[in-house]
Motif scaffolding. Structure first.
Motif, PDB file in Angstrom:
ATOM      1  N   ASP A   1       0.840  -1.199   0.000  1.00  0.00           N
ATOM      2  CA  ASP A   1       0.000   0.000   0.000  1.00  0.00           C
ATOM      3  C   ASP A   1       0.875   1.250   0.000  1.00  0.00           C
ATOM      4  N   LYS A   2       0.567   2.193  -0.874  1.00  0.00           N
ATOM      5  CA  LYS A   2       1.381   3.402  -1.022  1.00  0.00           C
ATOM      6  C   LYS A   2       1.355   4.269   0.233  1.00  0.00           C
ATOM      7  N   LYS A   3       0.156   4.548   0.723  1.00  0.00           N
ATOM      8  CA  LYS A   3       0.020   5.435   1.886  1.00  0.00           C
ATOM      9  C   LYS A   3       0.719   4.866   3.117  1.00  0.00           C
ATOM     10  N   TRP A   4       0.341   3.656   3.495  1.00  0.00           N
ATOM     11  CA  TRP A   4       0.923   3.065   4.703  1.00  0.00           C
ATOM     12  C   TRP A   4       2.404   2.761   4.510  1.00  0.00           C
ATOM     13  N   GLY A   5       2.785   2.497   3.269  1.00  0.00           N
ATOM     14  CA  GLY A   5       4.200   2.287   2.986  1.00  0.00           C
ATOM     15  C   GLY A   5       5.020   3.532   3.269  1.00  0.00           C
ATOM     16  N   LEU A   6       4.491   4.685   2.878  1.00  0.00           N
ATOM     17  CA  LEU A   6       5.194   5.944   3.144  1.00  0.00           C
ATOM     18  C   LEU A   6       5.259   6.239   4.644  1.00  0.00           C
ATOM     19  N   ILE A   7       4.154   5.990   5.342  1.00  0.00           N
ATOM     20  CA  ILE A   7       4.155   6.213   6.796  1.00  0.00           C
ATOM     21  C   ILE A   7       5.168   5.293   7.474  1.00  0.00           C
ATOM     22  N   ALA A   8       5.212   4.049   7.030  1.00  0.00           N
ATOM     23  CA  ALA A   8       6.179   3.099   7.598  1.00  0.00           C
ATOM     24  C   ALA A   8       7.612   3.556   7.328  1.00  0.00           C
ATOM     25  N   GLU A   9       7.845   4.118   6.139  1.00  0.00           N
ATOM     26  CA  GLU A   9       9.188   4.607   5.805  1.00  0.00           C
ATOM     27  C   GLU A   9       9.545   5.849   6.626  1.00  0.00           C
ATOM     28  N   VAL A  10       8.566   6.701   6.872  1.00  0.00           N
ATOM     29  CA  VAL A  10       8.796   7.867   7.740  1.00  0.00           C
ATOM     30  C   VAL A  10       9.192   7.397   9.141  1.00  0.00           C
ATOM     31  N   ASN A  11       8.447   6.422   9.651  1.00  0.00           N
ATOM     32  CA  ASN A  11       8.756   5.878  10.979  1.00  0.00           C
ATOM     33  C   ASN A  11      10.168   5.296  11.025  1.00  0.00           C
ATOM     34  N   LEU A  12      10.513   4.568   9.980  1.00  0.00           N
ATOM     35  CA  LEU A  12      11.836   3.939   9.920  1.00  0.00           C
ATOM     36  C   LEU A  12      12.940   4.992   9.874  1.00  0.00           C
ATOM     37  N   ALA A  13      12.764   5.993   9.008  1.00  0.00           N
ATOM     38  CA  ALA A  13      13.783   7.043   8.873  1.00  0.00           C
ATOM     39  C   ALA A  13      13.951   7.807  10.184  1.00  0.00           C
ATOM     40  N   GLN A  14      12.848   8.094  10.852  1.00  0.00           N
ATOM     41  CA  GLN A  14      12.944   8.804  12.129  1.00  0.00           C
ATOM     42  C   GLN A  14      13.625   7.930  13.182  1.00  0.00           C
ATOM     43  N   ASN A  15      13.302   6.651  13.169  1.00  0.00           N
ATOM     44  CA  ASN A  15      13.913   5.736  14.130  1.00  0.00           C
ATOM     45  C   ASN A  15      15.426   5.635  13.926  1.00  0.00           C
TER      46      ASN A  15
END
Length: 339
Positions: free
Chosen positions: A171-185
């Motif tokens: 999923d594009k939307k949740w994929g981007l949110i997951a990537e944001v979380n990962l980058a911040q982590n």
């Protein structure tokens, strides 16, 4: 002929009972919805009545019971009810999505010595939600976010990136949110910001995206941008789940808090409070606090929604101190009216 008649009577009786049952369930669901909405505003009487009268609580009624104990700060009963809820509905992803937020909320309420225990429970529940729905991008994003937490809370950051890639493929939307979380982590805040902005351009009215972006900029102490996205989230539609409603309220109130404490856009702060009070107007102390925030942002207050809630507090609340304060603000409003 008599046999056919009897069969028809039996059929109609069965249909009548079924329709009655459906109507009863719908009525109960509506009452539970209203009770949850009232609880969010600090009013617990309807919730108390519903959970006291129901002998065999439904899924939603059990949720209400947990939220009632949470609102009343009855941590022991909330914890017992949460454990029972997870046992009874152990195979439903939403069960753990819900309990994770409640465990976390309890963690905010308890003493510093107990916080770790409840935060661990929250992380475990989020991971379980993802395990129960291995192809649902929303629940997998919860799981990935939990894996990104410290190992002392049950996280495992080494698994977060792989899961983020799976979500991105789903999923594009949740994929981007997951990537944001990962980058911040990973403390790559520039990349996180870039991904968040990309998400807001692709999903400009999506509450989850806007709220996540606001929180990221808040982390970076970029208060104008954080306020901007919180305000956008406040003017967007959130989900119907309890924690989604809480996040929506927080987005609106945080818009105003930034205006007050960080001296950023006051107009957005005022509009956010009005937007919040359009949805929540019970004469409670919580809503009165929002009104006080509005008064801090405006020297002249004349909005009819503000007046309506203040008048309801004076007429329907039993707290003498609250009534006195509400009357004081009503007097201020009357002084601002043109003569």
């Amino acid at each position: 002929m008599n046999k056919i008649l009897l069969k028809n009577i039996a059929l109609f009786s069965s249909l009548f009972l079924t329709f009655n049952l459906i109507a009863k369930e719908r009525k109960l669901d509506m009452l539970v919805f209203q009770a949850k909405k009232a609880l969010i505003q600090g009013e617990s009487q309807l919730a108390k009545k519903l959970i006291s009268n129901e002998k065999k609580p439904s899924y939603n009624l059990l949720k209400l019971k947990i939220l009632y104990y949470l609102e009343r700060d009855n941590i022991d009963k909330a914890e017992r009810s949460l454990n029972e809820f997870e046992l009874q509905y152990f195979n439903v992803a939403d069960t753990y999505a819900f309990t994770s937020e409640v465990w976390r909320s309890i963690g905010h309420k308890v003493s510093i010595f107990s916080k770790s225990y409840y935060y661990k429970k929250a992380v475990k529940a989020k991971i379980t939600a993802g395990n129960k729905a291995p192809n649902d991008p929303k629940y997998l994003t919860m799981k990935a976010s939990a894996l990104g937490q410290s190992s002392q809370y049950g996280g495992n950051s080494s698994l977060q990136e792989q899961l983020a890639q799976k979500i991105k493929a789903l999923d594009k939307k949740w994929g981007l949110i997951a990537e944001v979380n990962l980058a911040q982590n990973e403390d790559n805040l520039e990349q996180a910001s870039k991904l968040a902005i990309q998400a807001t351009k692709l999903f400009p009215q999506d509450f989850d995206v806007l709220n996540r972006t606001a929180k990221l900029f808040w982390t970076r102490s970029n208060y104008p941008s954080a306020q901007h996205y919180f305000y956008q989230a406040c003017t967007s539609k959130s989900g119907d789940q309890w924690h989604s409603k809480i996040n929506w309220i927080n987005a609106c109130s945080q818009t105003a808090i930034f205006a007050i404490e960080k001296n950023v856009n006051k107009d957005k702060g005022k509009k956010a409070i009005i937007n919040l009070l359009r949805e929540y107007q019970l004469p409670t102390n919580i809503n009165f606090e929002y009104i006080k925030m509005y008064f801090k942002l405006s020297h002249t207050v004349s909005d009819p929604i503000i007046y309506k809630v203040l008048q309801n507090i004076v007429e329907k609340n039993s707290d003498v101190r609250l009534i006195k304060e509400a009357k004081g603000l009503l007097n201020k409003m009357s002084l601002n009216q043109p003569r």
